[in-house]
Design an enzyme around this catalytic site. Sequence first.
Site, PDB file in Angstrom:
ATOM      1  N   ALA A   1      -1.516   8.828  -4.003  1.00 11.54           N
ATOM      2  CA  ALA A   1      -2.770   9.734  -3.382  1.00 11.54           C
ATOM      3  C   ALA A   1      -2.215  11.083  -2.991  1.00 11.54           C
ATOM      4  O   ALA A   1      -3.074  12.019  -2.988  1.00 11.54           O
ATOM      5  CB  ALA A   1      -3.606   8.922  -2.237  1.00 11.54           C
TER       6      ALA A   1
ATOM      7  N   GLY B   1       0.939  -1.103  -0.064  1.00 15.91           N
ATOM      8  CA  GLY B   1       0.049   0.073  -0.023  1.00 15.91           C
ATOM      9  C   GLY B   1       0.707   1.263   0.180  1.00 15.91           C
ATOM     10  O   GLY B   1       0.240   2.347  -0.267  1.00 15.91           O
TER      11      GLY B   1
ATOM     12  N   GLY C   1       2.938   2.641  -2.182  1.00 16.97           N
ATOM     13  CA  GLY C   1       2.981   3.356  -3.365  1.00 16.97           C
ATOM     14  C   GLY C   1       1.542   3.705  -3.649  1.00 16.97           C
ATOM     15  O   GLY C   1       1.481   4.964  -4.098  1.00 16.97           O
ATOM     16  N   ASP C   2       0.474   3.450  -2.998  1.00 21.11           N
ATOM     17  CA  ASP C   2      -0.920   3.759  -3.331  1.00 21.11           C
ATOM     18  C   ASP C   2      -1.041   5.350  -2.525  1.00 21.11           C
ATOM     19  O   ASP C   2      -1.553   5.875  -3.014  1.00 21.11           O
ATOM     20  CB  ASP C   2      -1.964   2.816  -2.914  1.00 21.11           C
ATOM     21  CG  ASP C   2      -1.769   1.432  -3.729  1.00 21.11           C
ATOM     22  OD1 ASP C   2      -1.615   1.536  -4.793  1.00 21.11           O
ATOM     23  OD2 ASP C   2      -2.041   0.446  -3.082  1.00 21.11           O
ATOM     24  N   CYS C   3      -0.381   5.091  -1.115  1.00 20.53           N
ATOM     25  CA  CYS C   3      -0.527   6.302  -0.413  1.00 20.53           C
ATOM     26  C   CYS C   3       0.439   7.260  -0.913  1.00 20.53           C
ATOM     27  O   CYS C   3       0.000   8.557  -0.824  1.00 20.53           O
ATOM     28  CB  CYS C   3       0.008   5.647   1.053  1.00 20.53           C
ATOM     29  SG  CYS C   3      -1.052   4.758   1.903  1.00 20.53           S
TER      30      CYS C   3
END
Length: 317
Positions: free
Chosen positions: A262, A255, A257-259
């Site tokens: 975002a 997660g 990279g997703d954070c």
Amino acid sequence: MKKLVCAGEILVEIMAERIGQSFLAPGPLVGPFPSGAPAIFIDQAARLGQPAGLIAAVGDDDFGRLNIERLRADGADISAIKVHRGAATGTAFVTYETDGSRHFVYNIKHSAAGLIEIGAEARTLLASADHFHVMGTSLFSPEVIEVARIGIETVKARGGTVSFDPNIRKEMLDLPGMRDALHFVLSKTDVFLPSGPELFIFAKAADEESAVREMLDHGISAVVIKKGAQGAVHYDKTGRTASPGFVVDEIDPTGAGDCFAAAFVSFWLRGETPEKALRIANGCGALAVTKKGPMEGIASLATVEAFVATARTGTPI
């Protein structure tokens, strides 16, 4: 502030407790944790104060409720998350190898996540969206690809923008329609956020700067290359901006990279400089890895700002 919307899978993650543990034999597990790349992305954006909503589907079960309540509590718009009776929320079982790699056993396509559609609630959400974010992992079936296409075209027709994080595993490239879908999304992209080698899936060039130049020449406004713990590099027509990562003790990389994405997209939408957007994004990515569970390290803007003000950075890139 501008509203961003994403569409894709919601699932729970259940993890092997020990490094090197195999699913070929019984062993201790920890979880369930709320997860799914689009859900992580939207949750982090909401925690930073960005208006953010998710188009998704879950089962009428505890796993679905766990995710919805986390997103609701963190300020995300959950109006377009459909609950399906008779379908199970998606799952991912994860083991961690001694070399730092991970092994996943997924149930996504044949779970409630595979039933995602553009219904009345999704259309209402898109009607208020200024930006649409696409995750490569979410393009796992023709039906979900169609959802992404509608989202992109609806937001673009309103004068909005699109970001694209390929986040793609090599085995997914041979799924029906995947390559065409990736290139369609790229053709509509304003902000491109590949991780390291993903850049070269879409470019003919063999070196980073030449590959980036190809992307910018095709009309992309900004290319942000994620380099994990090393940090990230931003490119646009005006040049290159590098930002080193922050030094932390990694517990769970899922997660991060997703954070990062975002945070970067949220601050890009606010008109912040690449330097500030990268610094906040690197802070979010660093904090994400300090706790076990894909969403457990997601932090508020105040927490991230306090962290980046005092944390030690790594080697300049």
